[in-house]
Design an enzyme around this catalytic site. Structure first.
Site, short mmCIF file in Angstrom:
data_model
loop_
_atom_site.label_atom_id
_atom_site.label_comp_id
_atom_site.label_asym_id
_atom_site.label_seq_id
_atom_site.Cartn_x
_atom_site.Cartn_y
_atom_site.Cartn_z
N SER A 95 0.73 -1.20 -0.27
CA SER A 95 -0.17 -0.24 0.01
C SER A 95 0.67 1.23 -0.21
CB SER A 95 -0.90 0.05 1.19
OG SER A 95 -2.20 -0.89 0.89
N LYS A 98 -0.20 3.96 -2.62
CA LYS A 98 -1.04 4.80 -2.51
C LYS A 98 -0.48 6.21 -2.18
CE LYS A 98 -4.47 1.41 -0.69
NZ LYS A 98 -3.81 0.33 -0.14
N SER A 152 -5.85 3.07 4.40
CA SER A 152 -5.37 2.32 3.47
C SER A 152 -6.60 1.62 2.84
CB SER A 152 -4.48 1.42 4.06
OG SER A 152 -3.50 0.94 3.03
N LYS A 268 3.08 6.17 5.21
CA LYS A 268 2.22 5.40 5.00
C LYS A 268 2.72 3.96 5.15
CE LYS A 268 -1.53 3.73 2.82
NZ LYS A 268 -1.55 2.82 3.87
#
Length: 317
Positions: A95, A98, A152, A268
């Protein structure tokens, strides 16, 4: 929790790479080459003049390199690579993908625009993190970005991709174009969320380049620095639903502690079976100097945060 982060915006600089060998064609239309043309003069700005570039590993006795497949720490203000291990190795990003999705959304979208979620957002893959959006639901881009970066949500990623480009496939093309323009040439993306695909990969260094660009946006900084956010969106039947997004970042949650004198602004997280546990962070020292740290493919979350804390400790050394 919202830490004052204005200083970070104008402290972002980079490391000049003496070994950067890419040639620049002054007639090229590729904006990655940063060519400035006017009727009076022509200037070619070296691509690597404001970024760190890793040529070799940079080790430390205080960081256990065996805890992950790749890791790096960049002092963005003082032009130093403080740590690097396999920073240019191609790995699955999970992720952390992202960050690029958010960057493109902030660059091309409008936070107040309303997105109608399609059935494509209802991902069926086992273990996929989902905000719970269903076909016909209406969310703003700002709501989607909070779901994307804080919780997420993979469904938020698809909704953003279709809003920006009309399809996941076209958005992936845009992701690859943007990555290339930033110098992230060892990356290839096929989706906006990071669910595993053998043709979806990046490097710790490329993620630094992408993240460094994303933190130029105030809204990105605001979201990654938020531990909890509640909003109301419209369901497909016209009724309203409240939803609260909570950060997946254990430093922001207070479950992990950064070294003394280091403040984690945000970042993140990412986890899949193929990618392992991953994390990218923006932090600052007591003088508000910014640092970017990234870890790819730690065995589990506990090991991930153990190594990240070791990395952040290098800021004070």
């Amino acid at each position: 929790m919202l830490i004052t982060i204005t200083a970070v915006l104008f402290l972002l600089a980079g490391c000049q790479d003496k070994n950067f060998t890419n040639e620049y064609d002054i007639n090229s239309s590729d904006y990655a080459y940063n060519i400035i043309n006017s009727s009076e003069n022509l200037t070619v700005k070296p691509f690597a003049s404001n970024i760190c570039v890793v040529a070799d590993n940079v080790s430390s006795d205080q960081v256990n390199s065996s805890l992950s497949e790749a890791a790096a720490l960049f002092d963005v203000d003082s032009l130093e690579v403080l740590y690097a291990n396999n920073a240019t190795e191609k790995l699955y990003p999970a992720s952390l993908t992202k960050v690029l999705t958010a960057l493109i959304a902030l660059e091309k979208g409008n936070l107040d625009d309303v997105i109608t979620v399609s059935a494509n957002s209802e991902i069926k893959e086992s273990g996929a993190q989902l905000c719970g959006f269903k076909a016909g639901d209406q969310i703003t881009l700002e709501q989607a970005l909070h779901g994307l970066l804080m919780y997420s949500g993979n469904d938020a990623a698809v909704a953003i991709a279709e809003y920006i480009s009309g399809s996941v496939e076209e958005f992936a093309n845009l992701m690859n174009e943007k990555a290339k323009s930033l110098g992230a040439t060892n990356s290839h993306f096929v989706n906006p969320h990071g669910l595993s695909d053998e043709d979806h990969y990046t490097t710790a260094y490329d993620l630094y380049l992408i993240f460094k660009e994303a933190i130029k946006y105030d809204k990105f900084l605001e979201i990654i620095n938020t531990d909890s956010w509640t909003t109301t969106y419209t369901l497909s039947d016209g009724s309203s639903k409240d939803i609260t997004f909570k950060t997946t970042n254990l430093y922001l949650k207070g479950d992990e502690n950064a070294p003394d004198g280091i403040t984690v602004i945000g970042g993140k997280t990412g986890t899949t079976n193929a990618a392992g546990s991953c994390l990218i962070l923006l932090s600052q020292n007591e003088s508000s100097k910014p640092y970017i740290s990234v870890i790819l493919k730690a065995e589990n979350r506990s090991i991930l945060y153990t190594q990240m804390t070791e990395l952040l400790g290098e800021i004070n050394n």
